[in-house]
Design a protein around this motif. Structure first.
Motif, PDB file in Angstrom:
ATOM      1  N   ASN A  20      54.047  88.763  78.165  1.00  0.00           N
ATOM      2  CA  ASN A  20      54.800  90.021  78.120  1.00  0.00           C
ATOM      3  C   ASN A  20      55.286  90.260  76.691  1.00  0.00           C
ATOM      4  O   ASN A  20      55.123  89.402  75.811  1.00  0.00           O
ATOM      5  N   ASP A  62      58.344  90.476  75.510  1.00  0.00           N
ATOM      6  CA  ASP A  62      59.453  89.613  75.085  1.00  0.00           C
ATOM      7  C   ASP A  62      58.918  88.304  74.521  1.00  0.00           C
ATOM      8  O   ASP A  62      59.368  87.832  73.473  1.00  0.00           O
ATOM      9  N   LYS A 108      57.434  88.869  71.059  1.00  0.00           N
ATOM     10  CA  LYS A 108      58.429  88.909  69.974  1.00  0.00           C
ATOM     11  C   LYS A 108      58.844  87.504  69.556  1.00  0.00           C
ATOM     12  O   LYS A 108      59.007  87.226  68.370  1.00  0.00           O
ATOM     13  N   GLU A 109      58.972  86.597  70.522  1.00  0.00           N
ATOM     14  CA  GLU A 109      59.299  85.204  70.190  1.00  0.00           C
ATOM     15  C   GLU A 109      58.185  84.561  69.381  1.00  0.00           C
ATOM     16  O   GLU A 109      58.450  83.842  68.423  1.00  0.00           O
TER      17      GLU A 109
END
Length: 112
Positions: free
Chosen positions: A28, A30, A33-34
């Motif tokens: 996903n 999120d 972004k990590e």
């Protein structure tokens, strides 16, 4: 197991700081972004629909154009063209290996 995507990438970099390419599989935006924050070299977009993959590729290339992208999960030959249109660099098609049927081939060699 490492505490998150970022922690896993940092541990991998610490283990092999100069002879590695680190690929992170994300499911996903999120997680994506990590992976970007952690400095992944390759990001595998797993089981994403085409719209999400297109958005993910734009985010990745906007952050760092040298990061390679790979699409994986639920890939099949008929879907390749539309997945390629998302802008990913690579597409993994597991169906090429996990659903293949064996062929019985006999090689008879005649020697004169």
């Amino acid at each position: 197991a490492a505490g998150g995507v970022k922690e896993a990438v940092l541990m991998a970099k610490e283990y092999a700081p100069f002879v590695r390419k680190i690929e992170v599989e994300v499911e996903n935006l999120d997680m994506l972004k990590e992976a970007l924050e952690a400095g992944a070299d390759i990001i595998m977009l797993d089981n994403m629909d085409n719209a999400t993959m297109t958005e993910a590729v734009a985010i990745i290339k906007g952050a760092n154009p040298s990061i390679k992208t790979e699409a994986s999960g639920n890939m099949n030959i008929p879907r390749l063209k539309e997945v390629a249109a998302t802008g990913v660099d690579y597409i993994s098609v597991g169906a090429l290996t996990h659903t293949v049927k064996a062929m019985d081939i006999s090689m008879n060699i005649m020697v004169d």
